[in-house]
Design an enzyme around this catalytic site. Structure first.
Site, PDB file in Angstrom:
ATOM      1  N   GLN A  52     -25.125   9.598  -1.077  1.00 53.91           N
ATOM      2  CA  GLN A  52     -24.122  10.663  -1.100  1.00 53.91           C
ATOM      3  C   GLN A  52     -24.623  11.857  -1.903  1.00 53.91           C
ATOM      4  O   GLN A  52     -24.580  13.002  -1.443  1.00 53.91           O
ATOM      5  CB  GLN A  52     -22.818  10.146  -1.716  1.00 53.91           C
ATOM      6  CG  GLN A  52     -22.045   9.167  -0.875  1.00 53.91           C
ATOM      7  CD  GLN A  52     -20.817   8.640  -1.596  1.00 53.91           C
ATOM      8  OE1 GLN A  52     -20.697   8.753  -2.820  1.00 53.91           O
ATOM      9  NE2 GLN A  52     -19.893   8.056  -0.858  1.00 53.91           N
ATOM     10  N   THR A  83     -12.945   3.364   2.525  1.00 57.84           N
ATOM     11  CA  THR A  83     -13.187   4.488   1.623  1.00 57.84           C
ATOM     12  C   THR A  83     -12.956   5.769   2.391  1.00 57.84           C
ATOM     13  O   THR A  83     -13.339   5.867   3.570  1.00 57.84           O
ATOM     14  CB  THR A  83     -14.631   4.470   1.072  1.00 57.84           C
ATOM     15  OG1 THR A  83     -14.961   5.767   0.573  1.00 57.84           O
ATOM     16  CG2 THR A  83     -15.636   4.118   2.146  1.00 57.84           C
ATOM     17  N   ASN A  84     -12.335   6.739   1.766  1.00 56.86           N
ATOM     18  CA  ASN A  84     -12.096   8.024   2.432  1.00 56.86           C
ATOM     19  C   ASN A  84     -13.390   8.796   2.641  1.00 56.86           C
ATOM     20  O   ASN A  84     -13.656   9.321   3.725  1.00 56.86           O
ATOM     21  CB  ASN A  84     -11.117   8.873   1.606  1.00 56.86           C
ATOM     22  CG  ASN A  84      -9.693   8.365   1.660  1.00 56.86           C
ATOM     23  OD1 ASN A  84      -8.916   8.727   2.527  1.00 56.86           O
ATOM     24  ND2 ASN A  84      -9.340   7.506   0.707  1.00 56.86           N
ATOM     25  N   THR A  85     -14.204   8.883   1.600  1.00 57.41           N
ATOM     26  CA  THR A  85     -15.398   9.727   1.651  1.00 57.41           C
ATOM     27  C   THR A  85     -16.330   9.352   2.790  1.00 57.41           C
ATOM     28  O   THR A  85     -16.865  10.227   3.486  1.00 57.41           O
ATOM     29  CB  THR A  85     -16.169   9.651   0.316  1.00 57.41           C
ATOM     30  OG1 THR A  85     -15.332  10.168  -0.731  1.00 57.41           O
ATOM     31  CG2 THR A  85     -17.455  10.456   0.371  1.00 57.41           C
ATOM     32  N   CYS A 196      -8.609   9.198  -2.086  1.00 59.48           N
ATOM     33  CA  CYS A 196      -9.705   8.343  -2.518  1.00 59.48           C
ATOM     34  C   CYS A 196      -9.064   6.994  -2.775  1.00 59.48           C
ATOM     35  O   CYS A 196      -8.016   6.919  -3.441  1.00 59.48           O
ATOM     36  CB  CYS A 196     -10.377   8.872  -3.782  1.00 59.48           C
ATOM     37  SG  CYS A 196     -11.594   7.741  -4.465  1.00 59.48           S
TER      38      CYS A 196
END
Length: 232
Positions: A52, A83-85, A196
């Site tokens: 990331q 996970t959102n990301t 998140c």
């Protein structure tokens, strides 16, 4: 009940919450000793976090796609990225399997719309708040999405990675989130998306003057409803 496939470990703190919620929602719906049919592929978050930071999203996509393929082979009838990301690579993950990927932003946007809100604040990692992969998905539902200012975004991001992902819950950090949410509410936000999966480990409805939309809970509930949709 169809089998739910989970790509987890990012972080395991919130993945554990997914597992708890999936089973609680299943018990609520089916009663007795029923629990969720699910398969978990848990990744090493240290490896993902490094990718990331370095912007190596295609490599991340390959890792998550391989995990999704393993879940499908294990019998999963659907896949969740916990996970959102990492929904930044959702399209690549979906392309790697034949079963549907239940997109977290869709479950969240549907809940926001059902609540009658149209202008919402989004809290999450810097990637989620500042890039358009998640915000655009929400905006496709007709939502106006607000994010904190740069200083507040840095605070929100730091607390996620340096505390929440490590299982550290500090009262002063809860107060920081309360201040950020309060300013967004003053700016016109009708609700706040805890975008998140770790944030809701710290922040609750009582910490916000406007409605809170906890994405882990919403995603897990949508998964159970989908898994039971053709079995009851």
């Amino acid at each position: 009940m169809r089998t739910i496939g989970l790509i987890g470990g990012m972080s395991w703190e919130s993945t554990a919450e997914y597992y708890r919620l999936l089973n609680e929602f299943t018990r609520e719906r089916r009663g007795g000793l029923h629990s969720a049919r699910c398969v978990l592929y848990s990744l090493d978050f240290a490896e993902i976090e490094e990718l990331q930071v370095q912007g190596r999203w295609e490599e991340s996509a390959d890792i998550l796609s391989a995990a999704a393929g393993s879940l499908e082979k294990a019998g999963a009838d659907m896949v969740l990225i916990c996970t959102n990301t990492m929904h930044k690579v959702a399209d690549q993950v979906q392309a790697a399997v034949t079963v549907p990927l239940l997109h977290l932003a869709d479950a969240t946007a549907e809940a926001v719309c059902a609540a009658g809100a149209s202008r919402v604040a989004l809290l999450g990692t810097a990637f989620t708040m500042e890039q358009d992969f998640y915000r655009a998905r929400l905006e496709a539902y007709g939502l106006e999405v607000m994010v904190p200012d740069a200083d507040a975004r840095a605070v929100v991001h730091r607390i996620i990675y340096e505390e929440l992902c490590l299982g550290i819950m500090k009262e002063e950090s809860r107060e920081e989130y309360r201040r950020v949410i309060g300013r967004l509410a003053e700016g016109g936000a009708e609700g706040v998306i805890l975008g998140c999966t770790e944030i809701e480990l710290l922040v609750r409805q009582e910490d916000s003057p406007v409605r809170v939309f906890p994405t882990t809970r919403l995603h897990a509930k949508a998964a159970v409803e989908t898994a039971l949709a053709t079995s009851e």
